[in-house]
Every structure is written in C-alpha cells, then in structure tokens.
Design a protein around this motif. Structure first.
Motif, PDB file in Angstrom:
ATOM      1  N   HIS A  87     -26.451   5.083  11.878  1.00  0.00           N
ATOM      2  CA  HIS A  87     -25.055   4.617  11.869  1.00  0.00           C
ATOM      3  C   HIS A  87     -24.930   3.585  12.987  1.00  0.00           C
ATOM      4  CE1 HIS A  87     -20.801   4.726  11.106  1.00  0.00           C
ATOM      5  NE2 HIS A  87     -20.562   4.951  12.388  1.00  0.00           N
ATOM      6  N   VAL A  88     -25.552   2.413  12.761  1.00  0.00           N
ATOM      7  CA  VAL A  88     -25.676   1.412  13.820  1.00  0.00           C
ATOM      8  C   VAL A  88     -24.791   0.181  13.613  1.00  0.00           C
ATOM      9  CG1 VAL A  88     -27.960   2.143  14.571  1.00  0.00           C
ATOM     10  CG2 VAL A  88     -27.762   0.493  12.702  1.00  0.00           C
ATOM     11  N   GLN A  89     -24.025   0.155  12.553  1.00  0.00           N
ATOM     12  CA  GLN A  89     -23.094  -0.955  12.347  1.00  0.00           C
ATOM     13  C   GLN A  89     -21.670  -0.430  12.463  1.00  0.00           C
ATOM     14  OE1 GLN A  89     -23.813  -3.494   8.967  1.00  0.00           O
ATOM     15  NE2 GLN A  89     -26.004  -3.672   9.424  1.00  0.00           N
ATOM     16  N   GLY A  90     -20.811  -1.243  13.061  1.00  0.00           N
ATOM     17  CA  GLY A  90     -19.410  -0.864  13.204  1.00  0.00           C
ATOM     18  C   GLY A  90     -19.143   0.070  14.372  1.00  0.00           C
ATOM     19  N   VAL A  91     -20.113   0.197  15.292  1.00  0.00           N
ATOM     20  CA  VAL A  91     -19.950   1.108  16.430  1.00  0.00           C
ATOM     21  C   VAL A  91     -20.171   0.405  17.772  1.00  0.00           C
ATOM     22  CG1 VAL A  91     -20.519   3.176  15.099  1.00  0.00           C
ATOM     23  CG2 VAL A  91     -22.357   1.885  16.231  1.00  0.00           C
ATOM     24  N   GLY A  92     -20.202  -0.930  17.766  1.00  0.00           N
ATOM     25  CA  GLY A  92     -20.419  -1.679  18.993  1.00  0.00           C
ATOM     26  C   GLY A  92     -21.882  -1.788  19.395  1.00  0.00           C
ATOM     27  N   PHE A  93     -22.772  -1.555  18.459  1.00  0.00           N
ATOM     28  CA  PHE A  93     -24.209  -1.544  18.756  1.00  0.00           C
ATOM     29  C   PHE A  93     -24.692  -2.903  19.256  1.00  0.00           C
ATOM     30  CE2 PHE A  93     -28.736  -1.343  18.004  1.00  0.00           C
ATOM     31  CZ  PHE A  93     -29.054  -0.026  18.291  1.00  0.00           C
ATOM     32  N   ARG A  94     -24.338  -3.972  18.550  1.00  0.00           N
ATOM     33  CA  ARG A  94     -24.800  -5.306  18.950  1.00  0.00           C
ATOM     34  C   ARG A  94     -24.240  -5.699  20.317  1.00  0.00           C
ATOM     35  NH1 ARG A  94     -22.762  -8.966  14.453  1.00  0.00           N
ATOM     36  NH2 ARG A  94     -21.086  -7.474  14.650  1.00  0.00           N
ATOM     37  N   ALA A  95     -22.972  -5.441  20.538  1.00  0.00           N
ATOM     38  CA  ALA A  95     -22.367  -5.774  21.829  1.00  0.00           C
ATOM     39  C   ALA A  95     -23.016  -4.972  22.959  1.00  0.00           C
ATOM     40  CB  ALA A  95     -20.864  -5.518  21.795  1.00  0.00           C
ATOM     41  N   THR A  96     -23.343  -3.727  22.697  1.00  0.00           N
ATOM     42  CA  THR A  96     -24.020  -2.906  23.703  1.00  0.00           C
ATOM     43  C   THR A  96     -25.402  -3.449  23.995  1.00  0.00           C
ATOM     44  OG1 THR A  96     -22.763  -0.943  23.055  1.00  0.00           O
ATOM     45  CG2 THR A  96     -24.838  -0.576  24.239  1.00  0.00           C
ATOM     46  N   CYS A  97     -26.135  -3.850  22.969  1.00  0.00           N
ATOM     47  CA  CYS A  97     -27.465  -4.439  23.172  1.00  0.00           C
ATOM     48  C   CYS A  97     -27.371  -5.700  24.015  1.00  0.00           C
ATOM     49  CB  CYS A  97     -28.135  -4.754  21.839  1.00  0.00           C
ATOM     50  SG  CYS A  97     -28.670  -3.307  20.914  1.00  0.00           S
ATOM     51  N   ARG A  98     -26.409  -6.552  23.692  1.00  0.00           N
ATOM     52  CA  ARG A  98     -26.244  -7.793  24.450  1.00  0.00           C
ATOM     53  C   ARG A  98     -25.896  -7.488  25.906  1.00  0.00           C
ATOM     54  NH1 ARG A  98     -21.586 -11.593  22.710  1.00  0.00           N
ATOM     55  NH2 ARG A  98     -20.479  -9.857  23.624  1.00  0.00           N
TER      56      ARG A  98
END
Length: 92
Positions: free
Chosen positions: A13-24
C-alpha cells in the motif's frame, strides 16, 4: 568508494500515503541523487545513485518510516552515469 545505481520497486500500500514525499525528504539526509515515481501497477519505483553504504542507509530509513506500507522490495543494479542524475525529485 565508487557510486552505484540501483532501481528499487516497492509494492504494498505504497501509493496515496505520502510514500514519494517521504522518500524525497529522507534522501535529503544522505549523499544520494535520483528520483521516485508511482507506477501504473500500484508500485513505487525509486532510481537512486550513491555509495552502497549510503543506499543501504537510505533504504533502512525508508523501511523505518514507511515499512508498514511496504509488502515487498525488489532491487536491480544498473550502470551509473547515463542518464546523469542530479538532486532527488518526485517524477510524475
């Protein structure tokens, strides 16, 4: 130590949970360059370059922050340099 390039694929469940922003955000604390993006199949792809130790520490930090959303992580080593990576961004 020479930099390496790795392409990570995160599923769960890696989309829609702020995953990309957290990685950045987390990548800003490490000596790495690259990008992260959502894939149409529901996974997140991260292309990143740095020393193996920095990449391992970044992956550990992502796991600490977002591990509850990650079901599986796969990684593929790639040649460095082409295309050249700068900074760390979210790709759309």
């Amino acid at each position: 130590m020479s930099p390496v390039r790795r392409r990570y694929f995160f599923s769960g469940h890696v989309q829609g949970v702020g995953f990309r922003a957290t990685c950045r955000h987390l990548a800003g604390g490490f000596e790495v360059v690259g990008s992260v993006r959502n894939l149409p199949d529901g996974r997140v792809e991260m292309l990143v370059e740095g020393t193996p130790a920095e990449l391992d520490r970044l992956l550990e930090a992502i796991g600490d922050e977002m591990g509850g959303f990650i079901r599986e992580t796969s990684v593929h080593d790639e040649p460095t340099g082409h295309p050249a990576l700068e900074g760390f961004s979210i790709r759309f």
